[in-house]
Design an enzyme around this catalytic site. Structure first.
Site, PDB file in Angstrom:
ATOM      1  N   ASP A 235      37.321  50.345  42.050  1.00  0.00           N
ATOM      2  CA  ASP A 235      37.889  49.092  42.553  1.00  0.00           C
ATOM      3  C   ASP A 235      37.919  48.030  41.475  1.00  0.00           C
ATOM      4  O   ASP A 235      38.848  47.245  41.371  1.00  0.00           O
ATOM      5  CB  ASP A 235      37.019  48.549  43.692  1.00  0.00           C
ATOM      6  CG  ASP A 235      37.159  49.394  44.918  1.00  0.00           C
ATOM      7  OD1 ASP A 235      37.871  50.409  44.841  1.00  0.00           O
ATOM      8  OD2 ASP A 235      36.551  49.041  45.938  1.00  0.00           O
TER       9      ASP A 235
ATOM     10  N   ASP B 284      41.069  46.004  40.318  1.00  0.00           N
ATOM     11  CA  ASP B 284      41.115  44.541  40.391  1.00  0.00           C
ATOM     12  C   ASP B 284      41.482  43.953  39.040  1.00  0.00           C
ATOM     13  O   ASP B 284      42.231  42.987  38.950  1.00  0.00           O
ATOM     14  CB  ASP B 284      39.750  43.984  40.823  1.00  0.00           C
ATOM     15  CG  ASP B 284      39.519  44.177  42.314  1.00  0.00           C
ATOM     16  OD1 ASP B 284      40.503  44.438  43.036  1.00  0.00           O
ATOM     17  OD2 ASP B 284      38.363  44.069  42.747  1.00  0.00           O
TER      18      ASP B 284
ATOM     19  N   SER C 133      46.468  39.797  52.705  1.00  0.00           N
ATOM     20  CA  SER C 133      45.293  40.111  51.929  1.00  0.00           C
ATOM     21  C   SER C 133      44.560  38.815  51.597  1.00  0.00           C
ATOM     22  O   SER C 133      44.911  37.752  52.104  1.00  0.00           O
ATOM     23  CB  SER C 133      45.778  40.816  50.669  1.00  0.00           C
ATOM     24  OG  SER C 133      44.705  41.182  49.904  1.00  0.00           O
TER      25      SER C 133
ATOM     26  N   LYS D 247      32.303  40.621  52.828  1.00  0.00           N
ATOM     27  CA  LYS D 247      33.606  41.296  52.741  1.00  0.00           C
ATOM     28  C   LYS D 247      33.335  42.793  52.862  1.00  0.00           C
ATOM     29  O   LYS D 247      32.807  43.424  51.942  1.00  0.00           O
ATOM     30  CB  LYS D 247      34.290  40.970  51.413  1.00  0.00           C
ATOM     31  CG  LYS D 247      35.689  41.530  51.342  1.00  0.00           C
ATOM     32  CD  LYS D 247      36.399  40.979  50.125  1.00  0.00           C
ATOM     33  CE  LYS D 247      37.826  41.461  50.015  1.00  0.00           C
ATOM     34  NZ  LYS D 247      38.013  42.883  50.046  1.00  0.00           N
TER      35      LYS D 247
ATOM     36  N   GLU E  57      37.602  45.143  60.271  1.00  0.00           N
ATOM     37  CA  GLU E  57      37.511  46.179  59.248  1.00  0.00           C
ATOM     38  C   GLU E  57      36.869  47.436  59.840  1.00  0.00           C
ATOM     39  O   GLU E  57      35.787  47.356  60.449  1.00  0.00           O
ATOM     40  CB  GLU E  57      36.642  45.615  58.114  1.00  0.00           C
ATOM     41  CG  GLU E  57      36.832  46.279  56.797  1.00  0.00           C
ATOM     42  CD  GLU E  57      38.062  45.816  56.024  1.00  0.00           C
ATOM     43  OE1 GLU E  57      38.891  45.040  56.560  1.00  0.00           O
ATOM     44  OE2 GLU E  57      38.198  46.262  54.876  1.00  0.00           O
TER      45      GLU E  57
ATOM     46  N   LYS F 103      34.208  37.922  44.853  1.00  0.00           N
ATOM     47  CA  LYS F 103      33.742  39.297  44.680  1.00  0.00           C
ATOM     48  C   LYS F 103      32.408  39.330  43.935  1.00  0.00           C
ATOM     49  O   LYS F 103      32.132  38.467  43.098  1.00  0.00           O
ATOM     50  CB  LYS F 103      34.796  40.097  43.888  1.00  0.00           C
ATOM     51  CG  LYS F 103      36.141  40.222  44.571  1.00  0.00           C
ATOM     52  CD  LYS F 103      36.112  41.148  45.740  1.00  0.00           C
ATOM     53  CE  LYS F 103      36.852  42.383  45.772  1.00  0.00           C
ATOM     54  NZ  LYS F 103      37.714  43.078  45.095  1.00  0.00           N
TER      55      LYS F 103
ATOM     56  N   CYS G 161      27.539  51.694   3.339  1.00  0.00           N
ATOM     57  CA  CYS G 161      28.399  52.247   4.387  1.00  0.00           C
ATOM     58  C   CYS G 161      27.906  53.643   4.773  1.00  0.00           C
ATOM     59  O   CYS G 161      27.693  54.487   3.894  1.00  0.00           O
ATOM     60  CB  CYS G 161      29.837  52.313   3.865  1.00  0.00           C
ATOM     61  SG  CYS G 161      30.926  53.267   4.941  1.00  0.00           S
TER      62      CYS G 161
ATOM     63  N   CYS H  31      32.450  47.299   4.919  1.00  0.00           N
ATOM     64  CA  CYS H  31      32.260  48.292   3.861  1.00  0.00           C
ATOM     65  C   CYS H  31      33.225  47.923   2.744  1.00  0.00           C
ATOM     66  O   CYS H  31      34.391  47.610   3.004  1.00  0.00           O
ATOM     67  CB  CYS H  31      32.587  49.670   4.433  1.00  0.00           C
ATOM     68  SG  CYS H  31      33.136  50.847   3.192  1.00  0.00           S
TER      69      CYS H  31
ATOM     70  N   CYS I  27      37.137  54.747   1.234  1.00  0.00           N
ATOM     71  CA  CYS I  27      36.202  55.121   2.310  1.00  0.00           C
ATOM     72  C   CYS I  27      36.970  55.973   3.311  1.00  0.00           C
ATOM     73  O   CYS I  27      37.944  55.510   3.907  1.00  0.00           O
ATOM     74  CB  CYS I  27      35.645  53.871   2.985  1.00  0.00           C
ATOM     75  SG  CYS I  27      34.707  54.244   4.482  1.00  0.00           S
TER      76      CYS I  27
HETATM   77  S1  IVH Z   1      39.833  37.868  56.538  1.00  0.00           S
HETATM   78  C1  IVH Z   1      44.647  36.854  55.975  1.00  0.00           C
HETATM   79  N1  IVH Z   1      37.372  38.683  56.558  1.00  0.00           N
HETATM   80  O1  IVH Z   1      39.519  42.310  52.840  1.00  0.00           O
HETATM   81  C2  IVH Z   1      43.624  37.872  55.642  1.00  0.00           C
HETATM   82  N2  IVH Z   1      38.978  40.105  55.545  1.00  0.00           N
HETATM   83  O2  IVH Z   1      41.015  41.960  50.363  1.00  0.00           O
HETATM   84  C3  IVH Z   1      42.325  37.533  56.282  1.00  0.00           C
HETATM   85  N3  IVH Z   1      38.047  42.181  54.681  1.00  0.00           N
HETATM   86  O3  IVH Z   1      42.737  42.578  54.192  1.00  0.00           O
HETATM   87  C4  IVH Z   1      41.330  38.565  56.044  1.00  0.00           C
HETATM   88  N4  IVH Z   1      35.977  41.833  55.278  1.00  0.00           N
HETATM   89  O4  IVH Z   1      40.862  44.146  55.076  1.00  0.00           O
HETATM   90  C5  IVH Z   1      38.626  38.983  56.175  1.00  0.00           C
HETATM   91  N5  IVH Z   1      35.145  39.262  56.679  1.00  0.00           N
HETATM   92  C6  IVH Z   1      36.381  39.561  56.313  1.00  0.00           C
HETATM   93  C7  IVH Z   1      36.709  40.752  55.656  1.00  0.00           C
HETATM   94  C8  IVH Z   1      38.017  40.984  55.287  1.00  0.00           C
HETATM   95  C9  IVH Z   1      36.804  42.674  54.700  1.00  0.00           C
HETATM   96  C10 IVH Z   1      39.198  42.876  54.081  1.00  0.00           C
HETATM   97  C11 IVH Z   1      40.453  42.823  54.909  1.00  0.00           C
HETATM   98  C12 IVH Z   1      41.447  42.145  54.024  1.00  0.00           C
HETATM   99  C13 IVH Z   1      40.894  42.467  52.676  1.00  0.00           C
HETATM  100  C14 IVH Z   1      41.420  41.548  51.611  1.00  0.00           C
END
Ligand code: IVH
Length: 707
Positions: free
Chosen positions: A42, A46, A91, A127, A188, A332, A426, A444, A450
């Site tokens: 991830d 990211d 997201s 999250k 989730e 994060k 070296c 060096c 070299c």
């Molecule tokens: S709120 C408008 N709350 O994270 C979007 N999302 O990277 C509001 N996620 O799509 C999302 N825990 O799948 C929210 N406590 C949480 C969350 C959460 C995990 C996920 C979710 C979202 C993703 C975004």
């Protein structure tokens, strides 16, 4: 991954990198969203997305209209029927530092027009590292459930969601008065650690492919065409949002995120018990730190904290960007670290002779990847942190970059250990090592004699932004080098001609045949014509990267003109020297390095061998610099003044954008100003520009001209 600072990239380089990045991200999206089988971590993903966003911000003109940064997922998997979401399932924007979270507060507070220092209530929620799911209820009955899909259309996973025990199939009648007739609950779906390891050990037993992590296992389990398989996988759910669908919500309906969570809990949904209402900024940082430090005790994975503005009316005022809300942010957790023993510190010799210490580690898995070598930054860092061979060290792996040794654990230092000292000679050619004046680096002094430097120089010579010879990578160059076939750049272009007279020509080597040898010779001969900037870059002149190579090519047009000029510039009191150091971005260090390198006997020999003499024909052709056939550049060389508060960009960003277009940004208006760009409440500069008859642009007009 290319991590060159944006300001050192040309637009063309940015475009090349951008297109390449999009391809990579789209392919990872497919692995992740459609196959549930990611091939990178991830953090790596990211970082790719961050880089893409950075490129789009720095070079706004290159942004594609369907960039992956505007997308939140991927098209639904085949085999499932589709469900259109009534409101898109978006997201969250990510932050990786406190500074970025502060930016988010500043942005959203400014958008709301809050006075400086004002504070809002936030809700902090873990999250959950699972997959989002939206569940539709009508008159209290679960009628459908969908995955996120591409944010607008998801996969219909109703029968599968019905197998998750903690999701109520009916809402108890006593609560129906509190709810609208039709609503969605979003949350989730995840798998806990125990279920995950059970599942993987069973799969190992039956020789099925293992899931990379609990999130992919959850995704793979929910997205099963056969719901009886989902049922066996013991998935869990945390609800976090309530979306009213039917027009009227009862008056008692929650107006904050915090009361939404209470309502969800009351009517029977699991909500995360760690969520908190945070009334001060201090509380918010403390919450983040506490969860970060205790997250390993949780029975499921979380990868950050989501901060949401508590008041739903305020959320509505803020609304959404194209793929994420303006009222929430995911902060994060930092990249993963691990401890292991430092077995050795080896010294690598780079192309320009710089010595770089590399940590050799007792192999350790960090975030699913085995790490046995790591960077140590530089010698100064090693000494400052007193990292010693034999120490237990903390190693950090952040995304696609080489893992780094962060620090030693002093309490666990072996009884006998010695501080690190840079070798005086070296390790490859034994030439003396010198510390460069003004730099932390050691070099060096063996130069082209070299072998390590010579090989690295050749690798650089054929690399992508230099001669770009397909099929001649590090691996084969090293073999050809050790065989003595290729020791200098010109040897590369003699490879084919000399091949047939060798005892063991290439086509007789293991793994090679006539066809692969011919392919290699063809790629070499296809690259015999090269532009001047690429050629200068390929020489590996100290401190001269692609950017400076381009500046030199633009300034001198031909190699001969540059060489003649540098002969004159050898004398530091000459006008040529003065001109050289005044070229944009050049200073004395770069100028001296350039003169020394280009006028040295060894470079002259390389150039003679490549470009021919009266007796020898040239092996390559260097094309003189020709300006790119570009569209009009309305701001090149122009002076721009900004005034007032810009709405869509900070002043710094506006300045950067203008400078990327070749403009100069001034702080006051004069007759030399070419344009004034104004935002809200412009000051006296506006009147001055009017008086002087200088063209005046609104922010939107400016934006239209630059995009
Ligand atoms: S709120 C408008 N709350 O994270 C979007 N999302 O990277 C509001 N996620 O799509 C999302 N825990 O799948 C929210 N406590 C949480 C969350 C959460 C995990 C996920 C979710 C979202 C993703 C975004």
């Amino acid at each position: 991954m290319n991590q060159r600072p944006f300001e050192t990239l040309t637009t063309q380089e940015a475009i090349d990198e951008y297109i390449h990045l999009i391809e990579r991200i789209e392919s990872h999206n497919k692995d992740y969203f459609q196959e549930d089988a990611p091939t990178i971590s991830d953090e790596e993903y990211d970082l790719l997305k961050e880089r893409l966003k950075g490129l789009e911000t720095y070079f706004p003109t290159i942004k594609k209209s369907h960039s992956p940064s505007d997308k939140v997922g991927s098209a639904p998997k085949k085999g499932f029927s589709k469900l259109k979401h009534d409101t898109p399932l978006l997201s969250l924007d990510n932050a990786f530092s406190r500074e970025k979270v502060e930016d988010f507060f500043a942005r959203s507070h400014k958008y709301l027009g809050l006075p400086v220092g004002a504070w809002l209530e936030y809700v902090g929620e873990p999250k959950i590292d699972g997959l989002s799911c939206t569940i539709r209820y009508e008159q209290g009955k679960l009628i459908s459930a969908a995955t996120r899909g591409d944010g607008w259309i998801g996969e219909n996973v109703t029968s599968n969601v019905e197998t998750i025990k903690e999701i109520p199939p009916h809402i108890s009648a006593q609560f129906l008065d509190l709810l609208p007739e039709k609503f969605d609950v979003r949350g989730e779906v995840y798998m806990d650690h125990a279920t995950f390891s059970d599942l993987n050990s069973r799969r190992a037993h039956t020789q099925e492919p293992l899931f990379a992590n609990p999130r992919n296992a959850a995704a793979g389990s929910l997205r099963q065409l056969d719901p009886s398989i989902t049922a066996k996988r013991r998935l869990h759910f945390f609800a976090y949002t309530f979306v009213p669908i039917s027009p009227i919500a009862p008056p008692s309906f929650p107006t904050t995120q915090w009361t939404t969570l209470s309502l969800l809990k009351k009517i029977g949904f699991p909500t995360n018990p760690l969520s908190r209402l945070l009334s001060t900024k201090e509380a918010l940082w403390e919450f983040y730190e506490t969860i970060k430090n205790t997250r390993h005790e949780l029975p499921y994975d979380i990868d950050g904290i989501v901060f949401k503005i508590n008041d739903i009316n305020t959320q509505n005022d803020l609304g959404f960007l194209s793929k994420s809300p303006r009222w929430a942010l995911a902060y994060k957790f930092p990249s993963r670290t691990a401890r292991t023993r430092l077995l050795d510190i080896q010294i690598q010799v780079g192309r320009t002779g710089v010595l770089t210490p590399v940590a050799i580690l007792d192999p350790i898995t960090i975030g699913g990847v085995v790490v046995s070598r790591a960077g140590l930054h530089n010698e100064m860092d090693l000494i400052r942190k007193d990292i010693r061979v034999g120490d237990i060290v903390v190693v950090e792996r952040a995304g696609d970059v080489i893992p780094q040794v962060k620090e030693p654990i002093l309490a666990e230092r072996p009884k006998v250990s010695h501080p690190f000292v840079m070798p005086k000679r070296c390790p490859v050619c034994e030439s003396p090592v010198l510390q460069e004046e003004g730099f932390a680096s050691y070099r060096c002094t063996g130069g082209a004699d070299c072998p390590a430097q010579a090989l690295e120089k050749l690798i650089h010579f054929v690399s992508r932004h230099a001669f770009d010879i397909d099929g001649l990578g590090k691996k084969y160059l090293e073999v050809f080098f050790n065989q003595g076939w290729v020791r200098t750049p010109s040897d590369i272009f003699h490879l084919e001609e000399k091949n047939s007279s060798r005892d063991h020509p290439l086509e007789t080597w293991d793994g090679w045949g006539a066809l692969s040898a011919q392919n290699l010779f063809r790629s070499i001969s296809e690259k015999k014509v090269i532009s001047l900037d690429r050629f200068l870059y390929s020489l590996g002149i100290p401190h001269v990267g692609e950017q400076y190579a381009k500046i030199l090519a633009r300034h001198f047009i031909s190699l001969q003109a540059l060489l003649d000029f540098l002969e004159e510039a050898k004398d530091p009191s000459s006008p040529a020297y003065a001109e050289l150091i005044s070229i944009e971005g050049f200073g004395t260090i770069l100028a001296n390095a350039l003169i020394q390198f280009m006028t040295s006997e060894s470079t002259k020999k390389i150039l003679r061998d490549l470009l021919g003499t009266t007796n020898d024909p040239p092996l390559i052709e260097i094309l003189p610099f020709t300006p790119l056939a570009q569209g009009p550049e309305p701001f090149l060389g122009k002076t721009i003044v900004f005034t007032g508060t810009l709405q869509k960009r900070t002043r710094q960003k506006a300045k950067d954008e203008a400078e990327r277009l070749g403009a100069k940004v001034a702080s006051s208006v004069s007759k030399n100003t070419n344009y004034l760009v104004y935002g809200q409440t412009p000051g006296s500069k506006y009147n001055q520009a009017l008086l002087l008859g200088i063209p005046i642009l609104t922010e939107s007009e400016w934006e239209a001209l630059i995009t």
